[in-house]
Motif scaffolding. Structure first.
Motif, short mmCIF file in Angstrom:
data_model
loop_
_atom_site.label_atom_id
_atom_site.label_comp_id
_atom_site.label_asym_id
_atom_site.label_seq_id
_atom_site.Cartn_x
_atom_site.Cartn_y
_atom_site.Cartn_z
N ALA A 188 -2.34 -8.41 2.10
CA ALA A 188 -3.45 -7.98 1.26
C ALA A 188 -4.63 -8.94 1.38
O ALA A 188 -5.79 -8.52 1.51
N MET A 189 -4.34 -10.24 1.33
CA MET A 189 -5.40 -11.24 1.50
C MET A 189 -6.08 -11.06 2.86
O MET A 189 -7.31 -11.09 2.97
N HIS A 190 -5.27 -10.89 3.89
CA HIS A 190 -5.81 -10.75 5.24
C HIS A 190 -6.68 -9.50 5.36
O HIS A 190 -7.73 -9.53 6.04
N SER A 191 -6.28 -8.43 4.72
CA SER A 191 -7.04 -7.18 4.80
C SER A 191 -8.44 -7.35 4.24
O SER A 191 -9.41 -6.76 4.75
N LEU A 192 -8.57 -8.17 3.20
CA LEU A 192 -9.89 -8.39 2.63
C LEU A 192 -10.83 -9.05 3.63
O LEU A 192 -12.02 -8.73 3.68
N HIS A 235 1.99 1.50 -7.55
CA HIS A 235 1.67 2.91 -7.33
C HIS A 235 0.21 3.21 -7.62
O HIS A 235 -0.34 4.19 -7.12
N LEU A 236 -0.41 2.36 -8.43
CA LEU A 236 -1.81 2.56 -8.77
C LEU A 236 -2.75 1.96 -7.73
O LEU A 236 -3.89 2.38 -7.61
N SER A 237 -2.26 0.97 -7.00
CA SER A 237 -3.11 0.29 -6.02
C SER A 237 -2.30 -0.10 -4.79
O SER A 237 -1.30 -0.83 -4.91
N PHE A 238 -2.74 0.34 -3.62
CA PHE A 238 -2.06 -0.03 -2.37
C PHE A 238 -2.21 -1.52 -2.09
O PHE A 238 -1.38 -2.12 -1.41
N PHE A 239 -3.24 -2.12 -2.62
CA PHE A 239 -3.43 -3.56 -2.48
C PHE A 239 -2.23 -4.32 -3.05
O PHE A 239 -1.72 -5.25 -2.44
N PHE A 240 -1.78 -3.90 -4.22
CA PHE A 240 -0.64 -4.57 -4.84
C PHE A 240 0.66 -4.23 -4.12
O PHE A 240 1.59 -5.04 -4.10
N VAL A 260 -8.40 -3.12 -3.79
CA VAL A 260 -8.60 -4.38 -4.50
C VAL A 260 -9.34 -4.18 -5.81
O VAL A 260 -9.30 -5.04 -6.70
N TRP A 261 -10.01 -3.04 -5.97
CA TRP A 261 -10.74 -2.79 -7.21
C TRP A 261 -9.82 -2.89 -8.43
O TRP A 261 -10.24 -3.29 -9.52
N PHE A 262 -8.55 -2.54 -8.23
CA PHE A 262 -7.62 -2.56 -9.35
C PHE A 262 -7.34 -3.98 -9.83
O PHE A 262 -6.97 -4.19 -10.97
N LEU A 263 -7.51 -4.94 -8.93
CA LEU A 263 -7.34 -6.34 -9.33
C LEU A 263 -8.37 -6.71 -10.39
O LEU A 263 -8.04 -7.36 -11.40
N GLU A 286 -3.25 2.39 13.34
CA GLU A 286 -2.43 2.17 12.16
C GLU A 286 -2.79 0.87 11.47
O GLU A 286 -2.83 0.79 10.23
N PHE A 287 -3.10 -0.16 12.25
CA PHE A 287 -3.53 -1.43 11.66
C PHE A 287 -4.80 -1.25 10.85
O PHE A 287 -4.92 -1.74 9.72
N MET A 288 -5.75 -0.53 11.42
CA MET A 288 -7.01 -0.32 10.72
C MET A 288 -6.81 0.56 9.49
O MET A 288 -7.42 0.32 8.43
N LYS A 289 -5.92 1.52 9.59
CA LYS A 289 -5.65 2.39 8.44
C LYS A 289 -5.05 1.58 7.29
O LYS A 289 -5.48 1.70 6.14
N LEU A 290 -4.06 0.74 7.60
CA LEU A 290 -3.45 -0.09 6.58
C LEU A 290 -4.44 -1.09 6.00
O LEU A 290 -4.47 -1.32 4.79
N THR A 291 -5.25 -1.66 6.86
CA THR A 291 -6.22 -2.66 6.42
C THR A 291 -7.24 -2.06 5.46
O THR A 291 -7.53 -2.62 4.40
N LYS A 292 -7.79 -0.92 5.82
CA LYS A 292 -8.79 -0.27 4.97
C LYS A 292 -8.18 0.18 3.66
O LYS A 292 -8.76 -0.01 2.58
N LYS A 293 -7.00 0.79 3.73
CA LYS A 293 -6.35 1.29 2.51
C LYS A 293 -6.02 0.14 1.57
O LYS A 293 -6.19 0.24 0.36
N THR A 294 -5.54 -0.96 2.14
CA THR A 294 -5.23 -2.13 1.32
C THR A 294 -6.49 -2.73 0.72
O THR A 294 -6.56 -3.02 -0.48
N GLY A 295 -7.51 -2.93 1.55
CA GLY A 295 -8.75 -3.51 1.06
C GLY A 295 -9.43 -2.66 0.00
O GLY A 295 -9.98 -3.18 -0.98
#
Length: 575
Positions: free
Chosen positions: A292-296, A246-251, A221-224, A209-218
């Motif tokens: 989000a920062m950590h996921s990057l 809703h457009l970006s899981f990073f946000f 970041v393109w939306f930034l 789950e940690f890896m799933k959240l990390t990858k999805k969040t990272g």
């Protein structure tokens, strides 16, 4: 420089249900894609990546005097190029990188650096015959086909080579000396999690789950980047309506702290620590850090970690000639004391202190790589500093904690000393929030005797050219947190003459840190240490060079902070 005008918050009606929201998000996504295609392809300017500028590898330069001809060109007025297109304040990799991109489209750029050599955290220094790397410990995403690698190749004309680190590239060490647990961190899309599962049986679900959240969040970041190039009204609309989440899981994950996320995943305190260990890279403890920062950072190293062959100074060394070829220059010992503005409040140049005199340099574009605090609080005029828009931007940011570096020169090869091309993150316990919080509350004498966290790396072991340049020698870079107030009384003193109390405090930190190193690396002993030096200058010297801190963090107090720090409106003279 015009402030961003205030806009009213737009609210979504409460009856706007999930199905309608899904449709709305889909429509907006389609509209954004259409707009982006029009924006990118409708009116393209010069492209710095249009041509492949990579050249055959040239013979590597080891002679320091030859390299210094590029890296240490001192500022004098007659070295300033005429008809400048831009001035960049600061020669960190951000400033140099932007100068290179401008040079590649024919712009004449002057980069001004207050230090004695160019490169920022990419520079190296020599002491007692040892070369030390001050900041580039490892970099990810450098597989040949990755966009980041392609970009760096273009920005150095293919002259910068990279050496992969060991796998595992990081080791997390937890607990006191009598009960230390060590967890290796591997690169590899599946190996990262596979190896963690071996260390933590029964925690497979939490790790996945940690890896799933990390990858999805990272991946979000393109939306930034997209948000930064959208028209300001549209960017504000997306943020204030909440549609951006809703457009970006990073946000969506940006406001959530690292501690909150990992604590929901597992009760295992060592696993929580392993999930969070790399927080020192960006300088904020987990409870104050954005997930989000950590996921990057986590995703950045999933494909491996690398170190520049020849040392960190190679980065600036191969960038500067590109700037010079376009008619620009990179000059050091050039402290910019203020940015010049015309009557229309447009940035039109900079003032450089040369002795007791000011040298004014003019250009239509001024780019500050000195950091937002330095730029807004020290370099622009007082009447602009007090503008509500400026103060609003500053209120969205927080300083990170201070940093203390110890540089260690050793007699012996990496084999003799048990050093590899990897890094160690050593913590006295597994609750990082309490660990750092309690440490930073101590007075300086007590803190110096109890350093509870330490980053250890060997630049010499990572660089395959080291043995040819410095046979029989090795280096260690040791980094920990430190509080500015511990050293504040010496901020105005000379680096080489700060008095007995300063030297005793500095030595106390060194001795404590050395004990930790010798415990984790038993082949390293005091008799093999030929040089030990601590760098406190980043937290006890010129405040312009560090703004009273060694680490900085853009803390996501609100989503607005991600897009508001960009030139908006008609005036685009200051970036």
């Amino acid at each position: 420089m015009e402030p961003n005008e205030e806009v009213n918050t737009v609210t979504v009606p409460t009856g706007f249900g999930r199905g309608a929201m899904t449709i709305a998000v889909g429509i907006i996504c389609a509209a954004l894609v259409i707009f982006l295609l029009h924006y990118v392809f409708g009116g393209r300017g010069p492209d710095p990546f249009e041509k492949d500028t990579r050249e055959p590898l040239k013979k590597r330069v080891y002679d320091k005097k030859e390299k210094n001809k590029v890296l240490k060109q001192g500022f004098v007025a007659n070295r300033v190029p005429e008809n400048l297109d831009a001035v960049v304040i600061g020669s960190g990799v951000g400033g140099l990188g932007l100068a290179v991109l401008l040079a590649k489209v024919g712009k004449r750029v002057l980069v001004l650096e207050q230090h004695s050599r160019a490169g920022g955290c990419c520079h190296t220094f020599t002491e007692k015959g040892f070369e030390f790397d001050v900041g580039i410990h490892y970099i990810g995403e450098l597989l040949d086909h990755k966009p980041f690698r392609c970009m760096l190749d273009q920005m150095t004309n293919g002259q910068l080579e990279w050496e992969p680190l060991e796998n595992p590239f990081d080791h997390v060490v937890l607990g006191p000396p009598e009960n230390r647990r060590q967890y290796p961190i591997y690169s590899g899309r599946t190996r990262f999690t596979d190896e963690l599962k071996k260390c933590f049986p029964g925690e497979e679900k939490a790790i996945d789950e940690f890896m799933k959240l990390t990858k999805k969040t990272g991946n979000g970041v393109w939306f930034l980047a997209l948000l930064k190039i959208l028209p300001l009204p549209l960017a504000k609309f997306l943020v204030h309506t909440g549609l951006v989440r809703h457009l970006s899981f990073f946000f969506k994950m940006a406001p959530r702290s690292l501690t909150d996320v990992v604590n929901e995943l597992t009760e295992n305190k060592d696993l929580r620590a392993v999930f969070s260990y790399i927080f020192g890279t960006y300088g904020k403890i987990p409870k104050d850090a954005s997930f989000a920062m950590h996921s990057l950072l986590i995703t950045h190293y999933l494909n491996g970690a690398w170190y520049p062959k020849g040392g960190a100074s190679e980065i600036a060394y191969h960038m500067i000639p590109i700037i010079e070829k376009a008619g620009g220059a990179v000059l050091v010992r050039a402290p910019v004391n203020r940015i010049l503005f015309n009557d229309a409040k447009e940035a039109c140049g900079v003032s450089v202190m040369k002795g007791q005199e000011e040298v004014h340099i003019h250009a239509p574009m001024i780019i500050s790589d000195a950091g937002i605090f330095n730029t807004y609080q020290k370099l622009i005029p007082k009447d602009l500093q007090t503008m509500p828009a400026i103060q609003k931007q500053l209120s969205m940011l927080k300083h990170g904690e201070g940093g203390l570096s110890v540089f260690m020169g050793l007699n012996g090869t990496k084999e003799e000393l048990g050093l590899k091309s990897d890094n160690y993150w050593i913590f006295a316990e597994n609750n990082f929030d309490e660990l750092v919080g309690n440490y930073m509350k101590k007075d300086r004498e007590e803190a110096a005797k109890n350093v509870p966290l330490l980053f250890v790396a060997s630049p010499s072991a990572k660089d395959p050219t080291w043995e040819a340049r410095s046979p029989g020698k090795s280096t260690l870079s040791l980094v920990t947190f430190a509080k500015y107030e511990w050293f504040e009384e010496w901020k105005d003193g000379k680096v080489t003459n700060r008095g007995r109390d300063y030297m005793e405090l500095k030595q106390a930190f060194i001795d404590t840190i050395l004990e930790v190193v010798m415990d984790v690396f038993p082949k390293i002993t005091r008799d093999k240490s030929l040089f030990l030096g601590a760098d406190l200058s980043s937290i006890a010297s010129n405040p312009l060079s560090a703004a009273e801190r060694a680490f900085f963090l853009l803390w996501l107090i609100s989503h607005e902070s991600w897009w508001s720090h960009f030139p908006k409106g008609k005036n685009r003279s200051l970036y």
